[in-house]
Design a protein around this motif. Structure first.
Motif, short mmCIF file in Angstrom:
data_model
loop_
_atom_site.label_atom_id
_atom_site.label_comp_id
_atom_site.label_asym_id
_atom_site.label_seq_id
_atom_site.Cartn_x
_atom_site.Cartn_y
_atom_site.Cartn_z
N SER A 1 0.85 -1.07 -0.04
CA SER A 1 0.23 0.05 0.15
C SER A 1 0.85 1.30 -0.09
N LEU A 2 0.33 2.33 -0.52
CA LEU A 2 0.97 3.51 -0.40
C LEU A 2 1.43 4.04 1.23
N PHE B 1 1.89 3.35 -6.88
CA PHE B 1 0.60 3.50 -6.25
C PHE B 1 -0.44 4.80 -6.65
N LEU B 2 0.31 5.86 -7.21
CA LEU B 2 -0.30 7.00 -7.58
C LEU B 2 -0.51 6.91 -9.19
N ASP C 1 -2.65 6.41 -11.14
CA ASP C 1 -3.98 7.01 -11.78
C ASP C 1 -3.99 8.49 -11.92
N LEU C 2 -3.05 9.11 -11.16
CA LEU C 2 -2.94 10.46 -11.48
C LEU C 2 -2.27 10.86 -12.34
N PRO C 3 -2.42 12.22 -12.85
CA PRO C 3 -1.62 12.97 -13.81
C PRO C 3 -0.02 12.94 -13.42
N GLN C 4 0.70 12.44 -14.08
CA GLN C 4 2.21 12.45 -13.87
C GLN C 4 2.65 13.66 -13.21
N GLN D 1 4.70 17.06 -8.46
CA GLN D 1 4.44 18.18 -7.79
C GLN D 1 4.08 17.53 -6.10
N ARG D 2 3.41 16.86 -6.12
CA ARG D 2 2.84 16.33 -4.76
C ARG D 2 4.16 15.60 -4.00
N VAL D 3 4.83 14.85 -4.62
CA VAL D 3 6.06 14.16 -4.04
C VAL D 3 6.99 15.23 -3.41
N ILE D 4 6.97 16.33 -4.23
CA ILE D 4 7.93 17.48 -3.74
C ILE D 4 7.23 17.96 -2.53
#
Length: 218
Positions: free
Chosen positions: A81-82, A142-143, A145-148, A153-156
């Motif tokens: 899981s994430l 795990f992500l 399905d979201l736009p790359q 940006q969310r990883v940052i």
């Protein structure tokens, strides 16, 4: 500890509390309780080389911690899981000081990223610290399905949030305060992991999906 270790330990404490650029060679020598003012230059040649070595060791400790935790779940066939991936990275302390004192690694790395971010990034690549990147690779899976661009940006955002969280917790422990409800009413690490999973997996709003890549203005 030998003299070089005493210098590094004194330096990381000062850098963590005062900032990398504000600390002088004289400050470090005094904090290490050395009689010879030239001791730092003898062992490290310069303050810049000392900073480099402390960054290398601090990142190395963090990388080894993350590597062990990541391999433990990979050996069990995970991560499943994430949340498991996020839990690998949300851990403290990032190092164990040789004198048994409270770690200053998270605060030091936060300070170094503020003023010597390029050095930190270059050394990370040079020293092949791969555990964090491996964890991020799992996170991206795990992500998928979201736009790359959104994921990148969310990883940052996650890394910035993690740095701030560990820095704040480390400072709290170092202060020996025991009445701060922020850290006591519920498990702050579990709650932070929940918060980061929520942030990473949040639905992409229409505003984000349709916003042009040009800088957004208020």
């Amino acid at each position: 500890m030998d003299t070089s270790d005493r210098i590094k330990l004194a330096a990381i404490r000062l850098f963590a509390k005062l900032g990398v650029e504000a600390v002088t060679v004289r400050d470090i020598v005094a904090a290490a309780e050395l009689k010879n003012p030239g001791s730092l230059n003898y062992y490290f040649r310069s303050k810049d080389e000392l900073i480099r070595q402390v960054i290398v060791e601090s990142m190395g400790h963090a990388n080894e911690l993350w590597r062990r935790r990541l391999e433990a779940i990979e050996e069990e066939g995970g991560p499943g899981s994430l949340r498991e991936v996020v839990e690998v990275l949300v851990t403290w302390p990032l190092s164990e000081p040789l004198d048994g004192s409270v770690s200053h690694t998270a605060r030091f790395l936060a300070m170094a990223l503020q003023t010597r971010g390029q050095t930190v990034r270059s050394l990370t690549r040079e020293m092949n610290y791969t555990a964090y990147d491996r964890a991020i690779g799992h996170m991206r899976n795990f992500l998928s399905d979201l736009p790359q661009d959104v994921v990148a940006q969310r990883v940052i955002f996650f890394f910035w949030s993690l740095t701030g969280f560990l820095t704040a917790y480390e400072a709290y422990v170092d202060s020996e305060a025991r009445d701060d409800s922020v850290w006591h009413n519920i498990d702050p690490f579990a709650n932070f992991v929940d918060s980061m999973v929520g942030m990473l997996t949040a639905p992409v709003s229409k505003q984000v999906a349709t916003m042009p890549k040009a800088k957004r203005t208020a």
